[in-house]
Design an enzyme around this catalytic site. Structure first.
Site, PDB file in Angstrom:
ATOM      1  N   LYS A 168       0.842  -1.209   0.000  1.00 21.88           N
ATOM      2  CA  LYS A 168       0.000   0.000   0.000  1.00 21.88           C
ATOM      3  C   LYS A 168       0.868   1.247   0.000  1.00 21.88           C
ATOM      4  O   LYS A 168       2.052   1.214   0.395  1.00 21.88           O
ATOM      5  CB  LYS A 168      -0.940   0.033   1.209  1.00 21.88           C
ATOM      6  CG  LYS A 168      -0.270   0.021   2.595  1.00 21.88           C
ATOM      7  CD  LYS A 168       0.216   1.372   3.115  1.00 21.88           C
ATOM      8  CE  LYS A 168       0.905   1.288   4.466  1.00 21.88           C
ATOM      9  NZ  LYS A 168       1.740   2.429   4.833  1.00 21.88           N
TER      10      LYS A 168
ATOM     11  N   ASP B 185      -2.106  -1.862  10.215  1.00 20.56           N
ATOM     12  CA  ASP B 185      -2.249  -1.816   8.751  1.00 20.56           C
ATOM     13  C   ASP B 185      -2.830  -3.097   8.152  1.00 20.56           C
ATOM     14  O   ASP B 185      -2.987  -3.188   6.940  1.00 20.56           O
ATOM     15  CB  ASP B 185      -0.867  -1.605   8.103  1.00 20.56           C
ATOM     16  CG  ASP B 185      -0.437  -0.153   8.148  1.00 20.56           C
ATOM     17  OD1 ASP B 185      -1.296   0.723   8.324  1.00 20.56           O
ATOM     18  OD2 ASP B 185       0.778   0.093   7.988  1.00 20.56           O
TER      19      ASP B 185
HETATM   20  O1  C5P Z   1       0.139  -1.397  14.745  1.00 20.18           O
HETATM   21  P1  C5P Z   1       1.576  -1.595  14.448  1.00 20.18           P
HETATM   22  O2  C5P Z   1       2.144  -2.820  15.100  1.00 20.18           O
HETATM   23  O3  C5P Z   1       1.891  -1.530  12.986  1.00 20.18           O
HETATM   24  O4  C5P Z   1       2.334  -0.357  15.085  1.00 20.18           O
HETATM   25  C1  C5P Z   1       3.717  -0.319  15.301  1.00 20.18           C
HETATM   26  C2  C5P Z   1       4.044   0.842  16.217  1.00 20.18           C
HETATM   27  O5  C5P Z   1       3.782   2.084  15.555  1.00 20.18           O
HETATM   28  C3  C5P Z   1       3.192   0.909  17.478  1.00 20.18           C
HETATM   29  O6  C5P Z   1       3.780   0.165  18.513  1.00 20.18           O
HETATM   30  C4  C5P Z   1       3.170   2.390  17.796  1.00 20.18           C
HETATM   31  O7  C5P Z   1       4.353   2.768  18.465  1.00 20.18           O
HETATM   32  C5  C5P Z   1       3.203   3.041  16.436  1.00 20.18           C
HETATM   33  N1  C5P Z   1       1.852   3.421  15.945  1.00 20.18           N
HETATM   34  C6  C5P Z   1       1.204   4.495  16.523  1.00 20.18           C
HETATM   35  N2  C5P Z   1      -0.044   4.830  16.078  1.00 20.18           N
HETATM   36  C7  C5P Z   1      -0.640   4.139  15.075  1.00 20.18           C
HETATM   37  C8  C5P Z   1       0.024   3.060  14.466  1.00 20.18           C
HETATM   38  C9  C5P Z   1       1.277   2.715  14.930  1.00 20.18           C
HETATM   39  O8  C5P Z   1       1.718   5.138  17.429  1.00 20.18           O
HETATM   40  N3  C5P Z   1      -1.853   4.515  14.669  1.00 20.18           N
END
Ligand code: C5P
Length: 285
Positions: free
Chosen positions: A11, A137
């Site tokens: 994406k 995501d």
């Molecule tokens: O959800 P995901 O595992 O991809 O997120 C990785 C890191 O990115 C999270 O631990 C967080 O620190 C940050 N993040 C965030 N806000 C989001 C998505 C991700 O702060 N909406």
């Protein structure tokens, strides 16, 4: 059925607005996702062992329980008491830790693939529940849509009925950037925040490429550039080469250019040095 092959696309984020930090530590987002033609292939094969095994030739893809694709399979096997015996073969084309959600897309492909291979009979809402527990995501990839609005952590998806096909040159420096690290460097400035989603949407709908180019935006850019100030020149180089607009995708370091056609995208790609970057011509999928 013993074996199933699933496509796992990447994406881009055409807009990534950060609305604020939440009590759970995540950030509240408003983003426009675009599904693109750069894709991995996932081959799911049953075997007679009692293990889930990840196979991937790419050195940066974890072959252990830390891989989101592994976690996806493990959750389904546990909840539905399916005897594990599974090989997950990942043919990696999407750069890793690059702002393109390759790992998240792989997890979504495993969820929907295993729903078929193991005949679990889950509907999309049930798959989305599993996906949102895996990462912000992952859910987008469970919707059969080229574009979607993502809100919440990015996991709440509203598909957008937009037919415009875009062409891009995608440039990914050979550097990994971890989402967590980029978010940690974010300095929130929420005064006079523009609604970049609603500014961009009419231009995307009408295929108005010039205005669309001016409306691409990513609130994580200052955080990405604070880690690698030199990536500013990557954007500059794409613009100098004739791109109509450029933007970082997700938490970087991938930068994409908006091109006016496939031919234009191919001519932009020809101007890039492949030693330090991976360069792809991609379109909306
Ligand atoms: O959800 P995901 O595992 O991809 O997120 C990785 C890191 O990115 C999270 O631990 C967080 O620190 C940050 N993040 C965030 N806000 C989001 C998505 C991700 O702060 N909406």
């Amino acid at each position: 059925m013993r074996r199933l092959t699933v496509l796992s696309p990447a994406k881009l984020n055409l807009v990534l607005d950060i609305m604020g930090k939440r009590p759970d530590g995540f950030h509240e987002l408003r983003t426009i996702f675009e599904r693109i033609s750069l894709a991995d292939q996932i081959i799911l094969s049953r075997n007679k062992s009692s293990k889930i095994t990840i196979h991937c030739a790419h050195p940066d893809v974890p072959r252990n329980t830390g891989n989101l694709a592994y976690k996806a399979a493990e959750m389904l096997s546990r909840d539905f008491s399916v005897p594990k015996g599974l090989d997950i073969n990942i043919i990696k084309n999407i750069p890793v830790a690059a702002g393109l959600a390759g790992g998240s897309s792989n997890a979504a492909a495993v969820l929907s693939g295993l729903n078929r291979l193991w005949q679990l009979g889950l509907n999309n809402a049930q798959l989305v529940k599993y996906a949102s527990g895996l990462g912000s995501d992952v859910t987008f990839f469970l919707y059969n849509t080229s574009y979607a609005l993502g809100t919440g952590r990015g996991e709440q998806i509203k598909p957008l009925a937009i037919k415009t096909k875009l062409w891009h040159v995608l440039v990914t420096p050979r550097v990994k950037m971890y989402t967590k690290e980029v978010f940690a460097r974010l300095k929130l400035n929420l005064t006079n925040k523009k609604d970049n989603v609603n500014i961009l949407l009419p231009f995307l709908r009408n295929g108005d490429l010039m205005r669309l180019a001016g409306a691409l935006s990513n609130d994580l850019e200052p955080a990405i550039l604070s880690l690698r100030p030199d990536f500013y020149y990557l954007k500059r180089k794409l613009l100098d080469a004739g791109a109509v607009g450029v933007c970082f995708s997700g938490s970087g370091p991938s930068v994409y250019a908006l091109a006016t056609s496939q031919k234009h995208a191919l001519s932009l790609r020809a101007k890039f040095d492949r030693r330090y970057t991976q360069v792809f011509v991609v379109s909306t999928l």
